[in-house]
Design a protein around this motif. Structure first.
Motif, PDB file in Angstrom:
ATOM      1  N   LYS A 119       3.194   6.135  -7.683  1.00  0.00           N
ATOM      2  CA  LYS A 119       2.441   7.191  -6.992  1.00  0.00           C
ATOM      3  C   LYS A 119       3.228   8.483  -7.176  1.00  0.00           C
ATOM      4  O   LYS A 119       4.410   8.537  -6.862  1.00  0.00           O
ATOM      5  CB  LYS A 119       2.275   6.880  -5.499  1.00  0.00           C
ATOM      6  CG  LYS A 119       1.464   7.944  -4.763  1.00  0.00           C
ATOM      7  CD  LYS A 119       1.231   7.581  -3.307  1.00  0.00           C
ATOM      8  CE  LYS A 119       0.396   8.646  -2.613  1.00  0.00           C
ATOM      9  NZ  LYS A 119       0.176   8.305  -1.196  1.00  0.00           N
ATOM     10  N   ASP A 122      -0.260   4.396   0.729  1.00  0.00           N
ATOM     11  CA  ASP A 122      -0.944   5.490   1.422  1.00  0.00           C
ATOM     12  C   ASP A 122      -0.017   6.338   2.288  1.00  0.00           C
ATOM     13  O   ASP A 122      -0.190   7.544   2.374  1.00  0.00           O
ATOM     14  CB  ASP A 122      -2.096   4.958   2.283  1.00  0.00           C
ATOM     15  CG  ASP A 122      -3.218   4.359   1.451  1.00  0.00           C
ATOM     16  OD1 ASP A 122      -3.272   4.632   0.228  1.00  0.00           O
ATOM     17  OD2 ASP A 122      -4.036   3.619   2.013  1.00  0.00           O
ATOM     18  N   SER A 123       0.955   5.727   2.945  1.00  0.00           N
ATOM     19  CA  SER A 123       1.814   6.482   3.861  1.00  0.00           C
ATOM     20  C   SER A 123       3.020   7.107   3.150  1.00  0.00           C
ATOM     21  O   SER A 123       3.878   7.707   3.796  1.00  0.00           O
ATOM     22  CB  SER A 123       2.282   5.593   5.009  1.00  0.00           C
ATOM     23  OG  SER A 123       3.108   4.561   4.519  1.00  0.00           O
ATOM     24  N   TRP A 124       3.079   6.997   1.838  1.00  0.00           N
ATOM     25  CA  TRP A 124       4.199   7.517   1.062  1.00  0.00           C
ATOM     26  C   TRP A 124       3.737   8.649   0.155  1.00  0.00           C
ATOM     27  O   TRP A 124       2.632   8.617  -0.385  1.00  0.00           O
ATOM     28  CB  TRP A 124       4.842   6.401   0.237  1.00  0.00           C
ATOM     29  CG  TRP A 124       5.368   5.322   1.116  1.00  0.00           C
ATOM     30  CD1 TRP A 124       4.758   4.134   1.431  1.00  0.00           C
ATOM     31  CD2 TRP A 124       6.582   5.339   1.855  1.00  0.00           C
ATOM     32  NE1 TRP A 124       5.532   3.424   2.313  1.00  0.00           N
ATOM     33  CE2 TRP A 124       6.663   4.139   2.589  1.00  0.00           C
ATOM     34  CE3 TRP A 124       7.623   6.259   1.960  1.00  0.00           C
ATOM     35  CZ2 TRP A 124       7.730   3.841   3.416  1.00  0.00           C
ATOM     36  CZ3 TRP A 124       8.698   5.955   2.790  1.00  0.00           C
ATOM     37  CH2 TRP A 124       8.739   4.750   3.501  1.00  0.00           C
ATOM     38  N   ASP A 125       4.599   9.652  -0.047  1.00  0.00           N
ATOM     39  CA  ASP A 125       4.289  10.760  -0.943  1.00  0.00           C
ATOM     40  C   ASP A 125       4.513  10.392  -2.406  1.00  0.00           C
ATOM     41  O   ASP A 125       3.766  10.814  -3.282  1.00  0.00           O
ATOM     42  CB  ASP A 125       5.173  11.976  -0.632  1.00  0.00           C
ATOM     43  CG  ASP A 125       4.925  12.561   0.742  1.00  0.00           C
ATOM     44  OD1 ASP A 125       3.795  12.433   1.251  1.00  0.00           O
ATOM     45  OD2 ASP A 125       5.875  13.151   1.308  1.00  0.00           O
ATOM     46  N   TYR A 128      10.539   4.512  -2.254  1.00  0.00           N
ATOM     47  CA  TYR A 128       9.422   5.127  -1.546  1.00  0.00           C
ATOM     48  C   TYR A 128       9.957   6.406  -0.905  1.00  0.00           C
ATOM     49  O   TYR A 128      10.996   6.379  -0.256  1.00  0.00           O
ATOM     50  CB  TYR A 128       8.927   4.224  -0.415  1.00  0.00           C
ATOM     51  CG  TYR A 128       8.486   2.841  -0.795  1.00  0.00           C
ATOM     52  CD1 TYR A 128       7.135   2.554  -0.943  1.00  0.00           C
ATOM     53  CD2 TYR A 128       9.402   1.801  -0.951  1.00  0.00           C
ATOM     54  CE1 TYR A 128       6.706   1.270  -1.241  1.00  0.00           C
ATOM     55  CE2 TYR A 128       8.991   0.524  -1.257  1.00  0.00           C
ATOM     56  CZ  TYR A 128       7.637   0.261  -1.402  1.00  0.00           C
ATOM     57  OH  TYR A 128       7.221  -1.011  -1.703  1.00  0.00           O
ATOM     58  N   GLU A 169       0.870  -1.169   0.000  1.00  0.00           N
ATOM     59  CA  GLU A 169       0.000   0.000   0.000  1.00  0.00           C
ATOM     60  C   GLU A 169       0.909   1.221   0.000  1.00  0.00           C
ATOM     61  O   GLU A 169       1.936   1.236   0.662  1.00  0.00           O
ATOM     62  CB  GLU A 169      -0.887  -0.001   1.247  1.00  0.00           C
ATOM     63  CG  GLU A 169      -1.876  -1.143   1.299  1.00  0.00           C
ATOM     64  CD  GLU A 169      -2.918  -1.062   0.201  1.00  0.00           C
ATOM     65  OE1 GLU A 169      -3.336   0.055  -0.159  1.00  0.00           O
ATOM     66  OE2 GLU A 169      -3.295  -2.113  -0.328  1.00  0.00           O
ATOM     67  N   ARG A 187       8.804   9.946   1.493  1.00  0.00           N
ATOM     68  CA  ARG A 187       7.774  10.652   2.272  1.00  0.00           C
ATOM     69  C   ARG A 187       8.404  11.834   2.999  1.00  0.00           C
ATOM     70  O   ARG A 187       9.616  11.956   3.074  1.00  0.00           O
ATOM     71  CB  ARG A 187       7.060   9.712   3.229  1.00  0.00           C
ATOM     72  CG  ARG A 187       7.841   9.283   4.423  1.00  0.00           C
ATOM     73  CD  ARG A 187       6.907   8.555   5.406  1.00  0.00           C
ATOM     74  NE  ARG A 187       7.707   7.724   6.265  1.00  0.00           N
ATOM     75  CZ  ARG A 187       7.425   6.471   6.562  1.00  0.00           C
ATOM     76  NH1 ARG A 187       6.355   5.898   6.072  1.00  0.00           N
ATOM     77  NH2 ARG A 187       8.209   5.800   7.360  1.00  0.00           N
TER      78      ARG A 187
END
Length: 163
Positions: A158, A80-83, A124, A78, A126
């Motif tokens: 993403k 979701d917690s990454w920019d 990834y 998932e 963030r």
């Protein structure tokens, strides 16, 4: 990708100087042949690719925290917690992957021994919006995951936008 959970083969916590807003992940025998659009790739997608090297675009031109994991296979994650999440292929004919800042002293680079072949590199990112006004301090963090996989095109999984 398999339903079985990916297993860590090696793990490294690094703090690397991201001169020119980039970190390099490369075959130990990479010959420093960068394409003309290297900088544009980094700015556009926060990743740049050439034979034998993957460049990671960073938010700061300073030392940044990096977690690097070598896995036995890719994993479904998932985001979701990454920019921002990107991935690319890296050929490693030498059997050694080096990770370093672009102006770092190459003999001091962290090296990872692998079976010669093709690997997938997923980055990834963030905390990209959490920089100080002068851009020197920040909460940016990078997790790099590498596993053996046949070549496939570079992909933005993403995309982060500053707006």
């Amino acid at each position: 990708m398999s339903e079985a959970k990916a297993r860590k083969l090696a793990s490294y916590s690094l703090n690397l100087c991201a001169d020119y807003y980039q970190i390099h992940i490369e075959d130990e025998e990479f010959d420093d042949d960068f394409p003309d659009d290297w900088g544009n790739q980094l700015v556009t997608n926060k990743i740049a690719v050439a034979p034998g090297i993957v460049g990671v675009g960073t938010a700061r031109n300073m030392t940044v925290p990096i977690q690097l994991d070598l896995l036995d296979r890719g994993s479904e994650d998932e985001f979701d917690s990454w920019d921002h999440v990107v991935e690319a292929s890296l050929d490693v004919p030498s059997g050694k992957i080096a990770i370093l800042g672009c102006t770092a002293y190459f003999p001091d680079a962290t090296r990872i021994s692998v079976k010669p072949g093709s690997y997938r590199v997923r980055i990834y990112s963030r905390g990209l919006a959490g920089l100080s006004k002068d851009g020197l301090e920040g909460d940016d963090y990078y997790h790099i995951v590498i596993w053996s996989q046949a070549y496939s095109p570079t992909s933005v999984l993403k995309r982060w936008s500053a707006s």
